[in-house]
Design an enzyme around this catalytic site. Structure first.
Site, PDB file in Angstrom:
ATOM      1  N   LEU A 107       0.824  -1.200   0.000  1.00 11.93           N
ATOM      2  CA  LEU A 107       0.000   0.000   0.000  1.00 11.93           C
ATOM      3  C   LEU A 107       0.863   1.258   0.000  1.00 11.93           C
ATOM      4  O   LEU A 107       1.706   1.443   0.875  1.00 11.93           O
ATOM      5  CB  LEU A 107      -0.910   0.025   1.232  1.00 11.93           C
ATOM      6  CG  LEU A 107      -1.701  -1.259   1.527  1.00 11.93           C
ATOM      7  CD1 LEU A 107      -2.486  -1.089   2.815  1.00 11.93           C
ATOM      8  CD2 LEU A 107      -2.625  -1.597   0.366  1.00 11.93           C
ATOM      9  N   GLU A 108       0.663   2.118  -0.976  1.00  8.22           N
ATOM     10  CA  GLU A 108       1.290   3.445  -1.011  1.00  8.22           C
ATOM     11  C   GLU A 108       0.167   4.459  -0.858  1.00  8.22           C
ATOM     12  O   GLU A 108      -0.644   4.648  -1.775  1.00  8.22           O
ATOM     13  CB  GLU A 108       2.027   3.655  -2.339  1.00  8.22           C
ATOM     14  CG  GLU A 108       2.745   4.977  -2.420  1.00  8.22           C
ATOM     15  CD  GLU A 108       4.211   4.896  -2.031  1.00  8.22           C
ATOM     16  OE1 GLU A 108       4.907   5.913  -2.165  1.00  8.22           O
ATOM     17  OE2 GLU A 108       4.658   3.821  -1.601  1.00  8.22           O
TER      18      GLU A 108
END
Length: 472
Positions: free
Chosen positions: A228-229
């Site tokens: 996840l960014e």
């Protein structure tokens, strides 16, 4: 019956494009087909996979004008779209160059004389990529390219706010038979993304913290990895020893590039008391020189606000700041021009951490500037955030390096801003709620798509098992 999704043009405000999301059962079928094709893709070997990606690149170059036009319609900006395409194409070359060394397998002896180790890796069969609207092409492919080279198949769900770029990519894919079956795009909103997560082996998501939490929970339910960014509220610290000409130019660029619609944007600026007034006056003067890309896409540097809902967030942050005592020196208004939403570069002073503009992700060309009296105070202010994506420090190199070690963020640019946008070797993790999972920079960006296997080989000629030989 599946509802169509009308897509808004950020320059005109008109809904001039339509996508038809597939029902969940068709997403399941597509995942099954792509998963089956992955077996042959992996068996082709790395050299053939590199050739296929290079063929795709050449097909994209042949239709580059169509891709540029689609991306401009998605985002309303030209120069950044050209840069985005260039970055995407260069990433294909970069990963094709690096992959042979990074994916090399090894055999070696171990601490036990009669046991050898063969270290190998196996790709996750099917990777799902869910990408955002701010850099629609680049962020839909930043994970896709290394995953494909690792031997994975990939299904991408782009944002429903900026999906036009997909059509030219698909056209180019049709020219590469070995690749088109293992790289697929599915268009839709949250329901499509949810169906995708339920049917892949690993998910990469770039987007908001709120949606990222949902993705993480869905992935955990499926017991699959999630990379996840998420959001950022990147600080910049400017010390008395900084080069002000450099600092003001770099921070301006880092704050307004792509109209501030970047997770790597500088969103809060802390400046030493002694240079505070000189700094913000220079910043305001430079901000005034930038023009809106209106009425034509070539008219200026600042494009429209891409997502309509973001215009409301930016406006809310500015109103909140002014009500609490902030002073706006330039910009500060959301303008309706030709049906699109626009915001000129905005510099604020008299700000503090009671204001949304200093604590929540604004995602616009907004530069709140706050003074500090000591280095300890500057570091404390920079770390006073739920986010920890990246940051910037402007000072003499020795001072800047010392401060960088104290900042809770994954990437720190010294005497520049957003250097991770151009330098990809440095591995980094997102701190706090800015993300989760392995680095999408450096060697780890490719290796995270591989599951490691250790093959342990007994090398002596005895018929006894190891525990017998060791007196067990």
């Amino acid at each position: 019956m599946t509802k169509t999704i009308e897509v808004r043009n950020p320059r005109t405000g008109k809904f001039d494009y339509v996508i038809i999301p597939p029902p969940p059962r068709l997403v399941v079928q597509q995942c099954k087909r792509t998963r089956r094709a992955q077996i042959r893709w992996q068996q082709l070997g790395l050299e053939r996979r590199i050739e296929a990606l290079q063929q795709w690149k050449q097909a994209i170059l042949s239709g580059r004008d169509r891709l540029t036009e689609a991306l401009v319609n998605d985002t309303g900006r030209l120069s950044t779209s050209i840069l985005e395409i260039d970055s995407f194409l260069s990433s294909i070359d970069r990963w094709c160059r690096l992959a042979p060394e990074l994916l090399q397998e090894s055999a070696k002896n171990t601490a036990i004389p009669f046991i050898a180790l063969q270290q190998t890796s196996v790709p996750y069969p099917l990777v799902g990529v869910i990408s955002p609207w701010n850099f629609p092409l680049l962020l839909s492919t930043i994970d896709t390219i290394p995953a494909l080279l690792a031997g994975c198949a990939v299904i991408v769900k782009p944002s429903e706010i900026a999906p036009r770029f997909v059509a030219p990519l698909k056209t180019a894919l049709n020219a590469v038979s070995e690749l088109r079956d293992v790289l697929t795009f599915v268009e839709g909103a949250g329901e499509t993304g949810s169906a995708l997560i339920e049917n892949v082996d690993l998910v990469c998501f770039t987007g908001s913290v709120a949606t990222g939490r949902k993705v993480a929970q869905a992935a955990a339910k499926q017991f699959i990895p999630a990379f996840l960014e998420l959001g950022g509220k990147d600080p910049a610290i400017v010390l008395e020893s900084a080069n002000l000409e450099l600092a003001t130019s770099a921070i301006l660029w880092g704050s307004v590039v792509n109209t501030g619609q970047s997770c790597l944007s500088i969103e809060r600026i802390y400046v030493a008391d002694s240079i505070f007034e000189k700094f913000y006056h220079q910043l305001v003067a430079k901000a005034h020189r930038l023009q809106l890309a209106y009425p034509t896409v070539e008219s200026g540097e600042i494009g429209p606000i891409i997502a309509e809902k973001q215009a409301a967030i930016i406006s809310d942050h500015l109103v909140d700041a002014v009500e609490k005592g902030a002073v706006i020196h330039c910009g500060g208004v959301i303008e309706d021009l030709g049906g699109g939403w626009w915001c000129r570069p905005t510099v604020l002073t008299q700000v503090n951490h009671s204001m949304k503009v200093m604590t929540e992700e604004t995602f616009g060309p907004i530069m709140p500037v706050m003074p500090f009296s000591t280095v300890e105070e500057a570091v404390s202010l920079a770390n006073d955030s739920i986010y920890g994506l990246s940051a910037a420090v402007f000072a003499s190199e020795a001072e800047a390096l010392e401060i960088a070690q104290q900042i809770d963020a994954g990437a720190i640019s010294i005497n520049d801003a957003g250097l991770t946008a151009i330098m990809h070797e440095g591995e980094k993790n997102a701190f706090k709620i800015s993300g989760l999972g392995g680095s999408r920079m450096g060697a780890a960006a490719l290796k995270r798509f591989m599951r490691k296997k250790a093959i342990l080989i007994k090398t002596n000629d005895t018929n006894d098992p190891w525990w017998f030989e060791n007196g067990e």
